[in-house]
Write an enzyme that holds these catalytic residues in place. Structure first.
Site, PDB file in Angstrom:
ATOM      1  N   TYR A  56      -2.998  68.631  77.639  1.00 27.10           N
ATOM      2  CA  TYR A  56      -3.982  67.084  78.362  1.00 27.10           C
ATOM      3  C   TYR A  56      -3.601  67.057  79.765  1.00 27.10           C
ATOM      4  CZ  TYR A  56      -7.068  66.822  74.449  1.00 27.10           C
ATOM      5  OH  TYR A  56      -7.898  66.951  74.091  1.00 27.10           O
TER       6      TYR A  56
ATOM      7  N   LYS B 299       7.466  44.531  53.824  1.00 27.30           N
ATOM      8  CA  LYS B 299       5.711  44.304  54.765  1.00 27.30           C
ATOM      9  C   LYS B 299       5.721  45.275  55.528  1.00 27.30           C
ATOM     10  CE  LYS B 299       8.666  42.697  58.579  1.00 27.30           C
ATOM     11  NZ  LYS B 299       9.797  41.007  59.582  1.00 27.30           N
TER      12      LYS B 299
END
Ligand SMILES: *Cc1c(COP(=O)(O)O)cnc(C)c1O
Length: 376
Positions: free
Chosen positions: A271, A39
């Site tokens: 940042y 999956k």
């Protein structure tokens, strides 16, 4: 590799997956089947490539989470049995049957819907019943006072027309956690699972050909739960407790040093100015950020492997870049590779720093990152 522009890529070592598959098989009881969980694009490794490998190596079953993932495998030429672990709306019953897919039945009401659709189409749908023994997610309820009703619902489901109940399974919640409470919880889940199986057989003479419950944690720590088939995901890719079985990490997430600059002490980095240099720093700018799958939460709290040494990551991880301290790695140059995680940089350290688990990091490697397959 030339056509990749050497920015950021994920190397997938198919030999490692092949090795892991055989190593896991090696610890299973005689005759026990192997279902490979593929999956979420095989935990980021590429569902079709991994499925082809497993098909060639002789695995018995595959599992995906939904119909779309199953169809990708069928369209790609995968012919082996595929189990869908999640819900499929009844409208797609015909598609399930046409493509020889095995659907999970999670309650009586849904089994009834599938049966009605299958009857209408004049075909038979293959199903595995899922029992909820303590995940409180999908599955027939059977805990405590619900035991009798749960057993009856399973027997009723098995009597519905045009359904073929090939398997019966459950899923463990804490099989990968070593503390005693978790061990008791897992044992209780397994006890309930076998109690329901026994009751269904005793009362209605029903025996499911494939009974399965062992995920990766259970394959390593509860070999007695292997039954007719095991269902590992993470182990196949060499992570989790794979070290105990000598498994090898299959994915190596790599980026490159794109720029090197010197900054004086007291320089703010990235940042939010969350890092300030404490010394004259030889700083590398790496060509990978959170849009490639680097967890932003690990900013300033992890290191990457460059030229055989640990380079501390500095400041906030940006969308497409992040910075590392190369002051103590003079051999690092523009173009040097930086291993974000892989055989030489433990994924566990990064996932701890990001307050998550290796699973999430593996499936977070984004589609911008090309997968490069080694050892076809
Ligand atoms: C994802 C999943 C697995 C595989 O889990 P791992 O911990 O990766 O081995 C097995 N069974 C079910 C039902 C799952 O959803």
């Amino acid at each position: 590799m030339d056509d990749l522009m050497k920015r950021t890529w994920a190397e997938i070592d198919l030999d490692a997956i092949r090795h892991n598959y055989h190593a896991i098989r090696g610890v299973l009881p005689e005759g026990c089947r192997f279902l490979g969980v593929v999956k979420a694009d095989a935990y980021g490794h590429g569902a079709l490539r991994v499925s082809k490998l497993l098909q060639d190596e002789g695995a018995d079953y595959l599992a995906v989470s939904c119909l779309d993932e199953a169809m990708e495998l069928r369209r790609g030429g995968i012919t082996m049995p595929v189990l869908i672990l999640g819900h499929t709306p009844k409208e797609y019953t015909g598609m399930l049957i046409q493509n020889d897919l095995t659907q999970t039945a999670t309650c009586l009401a849904k089994a009834v819907e599938y049966s009605e659709e299958a009857v209408r189409l004049g075909k038979t749908l293959k199903l595995h019943i899922k029992l909820d023994t303590g995940m409180s997610r999908l599955g027939y309820l059977c805990e405590g006072e619900l035991f009798e009703e749960g057993v009856q619902n399973i027997i009723t489901s098995c009597g519905l027309p045009n359904l073929d109940f090939e398997g019966f399974y459950t899923h463990f919640a804490v099989s990968d956690e070593p503390d005693e409470e978790s061990q008791a919880y897992t044992r209780e889940q397994f006890r309930l699972f076998t109690a329901v199986l026994d009751a269904v057989e005793a009362r209605a003479g029903i025996r499911f050909p494939i009974r399965h419950c062992a995920n990766s944690g259970a394959v390593v720590s509860y070999p007695e739960t292997a039954m007719d088939m095991v269902r590992p995901g993470l182990l196949l890719y060499g992570y989790g407790d794979g070290g105990k079985l000598g498994l090898r990490p299959a994915m190596r997430l790599v980026t490159t040093v794109s720029t090197i600059k010197y900054h004086e002490a007291g320089t703010c980095v990235s940042y939010g100015r969350r890092f300030m240099t404490e010394r004259r720093t030889r700083m590398g700018v790496l060509a990978a950020g959170y849009a490639d799958g680097l967890p932003r939460l690990s900013s300033n709290r992890c290191s990457y492997r460059i030229e055989g040494k640990d380079a501390p990551q500095l400041g906030t991880i940006c969308m497409d870049m992040c910075m590392v301290d190369l002051t103590d790695i003079p051999e690092a140059e523009v173009g040097s590779e930086a291993e974000i995680f892989g055989p030489n940089n433990d994924i566990q350290a990064i996932s701890d720093a990001a307050q998550t688990i290796p699973y999430e990091l593996l499936c977070s490697v984004t589609k911008r990152v090309p997968r490069v397959y080694r050892n076809e």
